[in-house]
Design a protein around this motif. Sequence first.
Motif, PDB file in Angstrom:
ATOM      1  N   ALA A 195      24.144 -14.334 -37.574  1.00 24.50           N
ATOM      2  CA  ALA A 195      22.908 -14.882 -38.137  1.00 24.50           C
ATOM      3  C   ALA A 195      23.140 -16.185 -38.884  1.00 24.50           C
ATOM      4  O   ALA A 195      22.223 -16.994 -39.049  1.00 24.50           O
ATOM      5  N   SER A 196      24.377 -16.397 -39.346  1.00 23.06           N
ATOM      6  CA  SER A 196      24.655 -17.624 -40.098  1.00 23.06           C
ATOM      7  C   SER A 196      25.118 -18.773 -39.201  1.00 23.06           C
ATOM      8  O   SER A 196      25.350 -19.885 -39.663  1.00 23.06           O
ATOM      9  N   LEU A 197      25.241 -18.504 -37.903  1.00 21.35           N
ATOM     10  CA  LEU A 197      25.657 -19.565 -36.973  1.00 21.35           C
ATOM     11  C   LEU A 197      24.492 -20.528 -36.716  1.00 21.35           C
ATOM     12  O   LEU A 197      23.331 -20.137 -36.803  1.00 21.35           O
ATOM     13  N   PRO A 198      24.807 -21.788 -36.389  1.00 24.66           N
ATOM     14  CA  PRO A 198      23.718 -22.690 -35.993  1.00 24.66           C
ATOM     15  C   PRO A 198      23.055 -22.178 -34.709  1.00 24.66           C
ATOM     16  O   PRO A 198      23.693 -21.477 -33.917  1.00 24.66           O
ATOM     17  N   ASP A 199      21.799 -22.527 -34.502  1.00 31.76           N
ATOM     18  CA  ASP A 199      21.046 -21.988 -33.359  1.00 31.76           C
ATOM     19  C   ASP A 199      21.694 -22.296 -32.011  1.00 31.76           C
ATOM     20  O   ASP A 199      21.517 -21.552 -31.053  1.00 31.76           O
ATOM     21  N   ASP A 200      22.439 -23.397 -31.919  1.00 29.86           N
ATOM     22  CA  ASP A 200      23.039 -23.715 -30.626  1.00 29.86           C
ATOM     23  C   ASP A 200      24.330 -22.918 -30.366  1.00 29.86           C
ATOM     24  O   ASP A 200      24.962 -23.086 -29.322  1.00 29.86           O
ATOM     25  N   GLN A 201      24.698 -22.063 -31.322  1.00 28.25           N
ATOM     26  CA  GLN A 201      25.833 -21.164 -31.098  1.00 28.25           C
ATOM     27  C   GLN A 201      25.381 -19.700 -31.035  1.00 28.25           C
ATOM     28  O   GLN A 201      26.195 -18.803 -30.847  1.00 28.25           O
ATOM     29  N   ARG A 202      24.101 -19.496 -31.234  1.00 27.82           N
ATOM     30  CA  ARG A 202      23.558 -18.132 -31.144  1.00 27.82           C
ATOM     31  C   ARG A 202      22.994 -17.932 -29.734  1.00 27.82           C
ATOM     32  O   ARG A 202      22.245 -18.772 -29.233  1.00 27.82           O
ATOM     33  N   ILE A 203      23.372 -16.817 -29.119  1.00 25.70           N
ATOM     34  CA  ILE A 203      23.010 -16.593 -27.715  1.00 25.70           C
ATOM     35  C   ILE A 203      22.033 -15.425 -27.612  1.00 25.70           C
ATOM     36  O   ILE A 203      22.297 -14.331 -28.136  1.00 25.70           O
ATOM     37  N   VAL A 204      20.929 -15.694 -26.922  1.00 24.11           N
ATOM     38  CA  VAL A 204      19.891 -14.672 -26.814  1.00 24.11           C
ATOM     39  C   VAL A 204      19.601 -14.316 -25.353  1.00 24.11           C
ATOM     40  O   VAL A 204      19.857 -15.107 -24.448  1.00 24.11           O
ATOM     41  N   VAL A 205      19.061 -13.120 -25.194  1.00 27.29           N
ATOM     42  CA  VAL A 205      18.653 -12.628 -23.870  1.00 27.29           C
ATOM     43  C   VAL A 205      17.167 -12.936 -23.711  1.00 27.29           C
ATOM     44  O   VAL A 205      16.355 -12.551 -24.560  1.00 27.29           O
ATOM     45  N   THR A 206      16.829 -13.628 -22.620  1.00 23.79           N
ATOM     46  CA  THR A 206      15.408 -13.956 -22.406  1.00 23.79           C
ATOM     47  C   THR A 206      14.857 -13.392 -21.093  1.00 23.79           C
ATOM     48  O   THR A 206      13.702 -13.617 -20.759  1.00 23.79           O
ATOM     49  N   GLY A 207      15.691 -12.664 -20.366  1.00 22.39           N
ATOM     50  CA  GLY A 207      15.209 -12.049 -19.125  1.00 22.39           C
ATOM     51  C   GLY A 207      16.209 -11.015 -18.634  1.00 22.39           C
ATOM     52  O   GLY A 207      17.420 -11.197 -18.832  1.00 22.39           O
ATOM     53  N   CYS A 231      39.098  -1.644 -30.074  1.00 23.09           N
ATOM     54  CA  CYS A 231      38.167  -2.571 -29.431  1.00 23.09           C
ATOM     55  C   CYS A 231      36.801  -2.503 -30.121  1.00 23.09           C
ATOM     56  O   CYS A 231      36.177  -3.534 -30.404  1.00 23.09           O
ATOM     57  N   VAL A 232      36.336  -1.282 -30.387  1.00 17.26           N
ATOM     58  CA  VAL A 232      35.050  -1.114 -31.085  1.00 17.26           C
ATOM     59  C   VAL A 232      35.138  -1.749 -32.477  1.00 17.26           C
ATOM     60  O   VAL A 232      34.227  -2.477 -32.908  1.00 17.26           O
ATOM     61  N   GLU A 233      36.239  -1.477 -33.169  1.00 12.69           N
ATOM     62  CA  GLU A 233      36.403  -2.017 -34.530  1.00 12.69           C
ATOM     63  C   GLU A 233      36.460  -3.539 -34.529  1.00 12.69           C
ATOM     64  O   GLU A 233      35.915  -4.201 -35.412  1.00 12.69           O
ATOM     65  N   LEU A 234      37.098  -4.091 -33.513  1.00 12.37           N
ATOM     66  CA  LEU A 234      37.191  -5.556 -33.423  1.00 12.37           C
ATOM     67  C   LEU A 234      35.810  -6.178 -33.214  1.00 12.37           C
ATOM     68  O   LEU A 234      35.472  -7.194 -33.836  1.00 12.37           O
ATOM     69  N   ALA A 235      35.017  -5.538 -32.350  1.00 11.84           N
ATOM     70  CA  ALA A 235      33.655  -6.055 -32.115  1.00 11.84           C
ATOM     71  C   ALA A 235      32.833  -5.989 -33.399  1.00 11.84           C
ATOM     72  O   ALA A 235      32.103  -6.934 -33.731  1.00 11.84           O
ATOM     73  N   LEU A 236      32.950  -4.881 -34.131  1.00  9.46           N
ATOM     74  CA  LEU A 236      32.217  -4.750 -35.401  1.00  9.46           C
ATOM     75  C   LEU A 236      32.684  -5.824 -36.387  1.00  9.46           C
ATOM     76  O   LEU A 236      31.867  -6.507 -37.020  1.00  9.46           O
ATOM     77  N   LYS A 237      33.985  -5.981 -36.500  1.00  8.61           N
ATOM     78  CA  LYS A 237      34.557  -6.941 -37.460  1.00  8.61           C
ATOM     79  C   LYS A 237      34.123  -8.369 -37.138  1.00  8.61           C
ATOM     80  O   LYS A 237      33.714  -9.119 -38.023  1.00  8.61           O
ATOM     81  N   ARG A 238      34.191  -8.716 -35.864  1.00  8.43           N
ATOM     82  CA  ARG A 238      33.784 -10.079 -35.468  1.00  8.43           C
ATOM     83  C   ARG A 238      32.318 -10.348 -35.790  1.00  8.43           C
ATOM     84  O   ARG A 238      31.936 -11.472 -36.097  1.00  8.43           O
ATOM     85  N   GLY A 239      31.520  -9.307 -35.692  1.00  2.44           N
ATOM     86  CA  GLY A 239      30.091  -9.471 -35.973  1.00  2.44           C
ATOM     87  C   GLY A 239      29.779  -9.360 -37.451  1.00  2.44           C
ATOM     88  O   GLY A 239      28.621  -9.508 -37.848  1.00  2.44           O
ATOM     89  N   GLY A 240      30.802  -9.022 -38.264  1.00  2.00           N
ATOM     90  CA  GLY A 240      30.575  -8.822 -39.699  1.00  2.00           C
ATOM     91  C   GLY A 240      29.759  -7.558 -39.938  1.00  2.00           C
ATOM     92  O   GLY A 240      28.975  -7.484 -40.884  1.00  2.00           O
TER      93      GLY A 240
END
Lengths: 86, 419
Positions: B8-20, B289-298
């Motif tokens: 959420a703290s990343l600039p918008d051009d580094q945030r990736i969203v699903v649109t379809g 792997c699960v813990e790493l994903a959680l950690k990376r996402g804060g």
Amino acid sequence: MTPAQIRDEILDILSKVAPDEDLSGLEDAKNFREQLELDSMDFLDIVLELKRRHRVIIPEEDYGNLASMASTVSYLEPKMRDIVKS
Amino acid sequence: MVTVDRTASLPDDQRIVVTGIGLTSPNGNDLETYRKSLLAGISGVTDYEIRYLGKTLAGVCKFETSKYQSKKDLRRGTRAGSVGIWAANEALHRSGIDWANVDKSKVGIYIGVTEHGNVETENEIYQIKQYDYDTQFWSHHHNPRTVANNPAGEVALNLGVTGPHYTIGAACAAGNAGIVQGVQMLRLGDCDLAIAGGVSESIHTFGIFASFRSQGALATHEDPTKASRPFDKDRNGIVVSEGACLYILERLSDAKKRGANIIAEIVSYAINTDATDFVLPNPERQAQCVELALKRGGLNPSDIQIVSTHATGTSSGDAQESQALRKVFENAQGVHFNNTKSFIGHAMGAAGALELAGNIPSFDDGVCHATINVDNLDPDCALEGLVINTPKEIGQVRYILNNSFGMLGINSVLIVRKF
């Protein structure tokens, strides 16, 4: 096979190689490519089908003979005259 | 622990969203139907027959192949290409993007596959067997059909995409891996729009069924709809399925600019390797792997409302994933676990992407779909919060964590957030 039977056989192969095409108005003297959307892979399909169905081998240097229906039938006639139409 | 959602703290051009999202699965050819089936307990597994192996079970997709492909395209291409073309077109259509005016050189196609080429090679060998194995009868289509990039390349040809296209070979973690690749390429600026996810044509190769059977891991059941039963004591293996699920991914800045309907945001991901066995999973590495994903996402384990499990219905695999999840989530509150393979079987390269997609509507309806066919829960698979047999209303869903693991010890985890 007679020339007419060879023509029918080529038409049948074309209907499978180019299933979206309307073959009813195909002109025998005109090049296939002027009338149908065929690329080099499609011509190889024709060669392969003849090989699989009738064991007719067409050497690469002869591929030019498959330009039109008329030239194809004329080229294949000596190779297929002894084949009995099943 | 305090949650600091790093994305959420990343600039918008580094945030990736699903649109379809576009998909074909054994129980639905669009997200709405698929979700409806998952909530209604509708299985997509049916009787199936394949050469040499004979009668077995499979998840078969039935979609209108001629909607996006000519007869000639279908004849020339592969089933993997075909399911991918369907999913890509559906996803683009649903994204509302003005496709005609999109710069096709800035579109990237990243498709995960478990395997590719086996179907065509088996078909060719079957053909030349009739000619005493004379390779003169081998088709010139074999190479373009079996090159590893084929499924993505066929999508590119169909859509006229001139940006990068390739497949990501990642065994049964491939669906997640395809999405991860799309996220990375968007962040790097390699493309402006990514079509990413996974596909599977595996039910058309007898080899995959025969190999699972030789391994003692091919599911059997007199009722096909009950054959895929992860976490149940009487599970006896995998149901092989075909399918495809592709996501339209964009940078948040681009999605906002065009006023896109944002379905979800990719918050975090992790991919790691067991490095312990060809086939047997390693719960310790899965947990890492699960813990790493959680950690990376804060994120903390308690931030996750739904964990979409990978479990395939094998005796050891399900128990080991459960062990990994118990380790990570043992002190977490409000976490629910479910499993999509219990409905549709194992869609291999498409599995990760399909299983995530089936859960995404939870952001709107607050319902966690179940894992079905659990008549006798295996104590080794018991998880606090496992939603068994009937869907559960769980209230607000903010984060979904999606597990997808594969042979040779590849583990992948993806976390998405409600936007």
